[in-house]
Design a protein around this motif. Structure first.
Motif, short mmCIF file in Angstrom:
data_model
loop_
_atom_site.label_atom_id
_atom_site.label_comp_id
_atom_site.label_asym_id
_atom_site.label_seq_id
_atom_site.Cartn_x
_atom_site.Cartn_y
_atom_site.Cartn_z
N GLU A 167 0.85 -1.20 0.00
CA GLU A 167 0.00 0.00 0.00
C GLU A 167 0.87 1.24 0.00
O GLU A 167 1.93 1.26 0.62
CB GLU A 167 -0.89 -0.01 1.25
N GLN A 168 0.39 2.24 -0.69
CA GLN A 168 0.98 3.57 -0.60
C GLN A 168 -0.17 4.55 -0.55
O GLN A 168 -1.16 4.41 -1.25
CB GLN A 168 1.90 3.85 -1.78
N ARG A 169 -0.07 5.52 0.33
CA ARG A 169 -1.15 6.47 0.51
C ARG A 169 -0.57 7.81 0.94
O ARG A 169 0.39 7.84 1.71
CB ARG A 169 -2.10 5.94 1.58
N ARG A 179 3.51 0.71 2.96
CA ARG A 179 3.40 -0.60 3.63
C ARG A 179 4.04 -1.64 2.73
O ARG A 179 3.70 -1.74 1.54
CB ARG A 179 1.94 -0.97 3.85
#
Length: 184
Positions: A167-169, A179
């Motif tokens: 994940e990238q946010r 993540r």
């Protein structure tokens, strides 16, 4: 079976504290604090070094009433088991907390394997032990839009692992979550 997680809020150049030991640069915004809380809900046990334990004792008595991220985190924190690794602490005073004198790789491995929830290791010095032993399953880095030029590194030197992005946010004020699953 649980997973062993490492979570850190760090500068873009990889430090959780600067050369003076300050981590003021890393104070999360309300949005980032809530994101941390949401990740923490799946954690049932926290493994802490002495310094991290001393910083986190604030949350044992922090207000738990209200909808704000701080109260939410205090409720989450009070619900998890804590294991403090220290050769210098005489005792621990927080509820649901036990003191262990040495980081035993096989004991930690067994704890994680038997855990019904995820286990998180807090503090980069203690986490380095888990990295070196190949115990870490996931790393979650909240990058702060700051460069501090040195200090206490979030990740240990001399350790190599391949990672898979989960994940990238992005969040307000330029914070970024990355993540990664650790490939074993």
């Amino acid at each position: 079976m649980g997973r062993l997680l490492v979570t850190a809020i760090c500068s873009v150049d990889g430090y959780v504290a600067d050369t003076e030991g300050s981590f003021e640069f890393a104070f999360p915004t309300a949005e980032v604090h809530q994101a941390v809380n949401d990740l923490e809900r799946g954690v049932g046990t926290q493994l802490l070094g002495r310094r991290t334990y001393e910083v986190m004792t604030y949350w044992e008595t922090a207000p738990t009433e209200g909808d704000d991220p701080e109260a939410d985190f205090a409720r989450i924190w009070s619900g998890v088991e804590k294991v403090v690794f220290s050769t210098t602490l005489a005792e621990v005073s927080a509820p649901r907390t036990r003191l262990v004198r040495a980081f035993d790789v096989e004991a930690v491995r067994a704890l994680v394997e038997a855990a019904p929830h995820d286990v998180e290791i807090g503090g980069p010095t203690l986490a380095a032990e888990a990295w070196r032993a190949g115990l870490v399953d996931e790393v979650r880095l909240f990058l702060v839009p700051a460069i501090v030029g040195g200090g206490l590194a979030a990740l240990p030197d001399g350790v190599r692992h391949r990672l898979t992005l989960l994940e990238q946010r992005t969040y307000d004020e330029g914070f970024v979550l990355l993540r990664y699953a650790v490939q074993h």
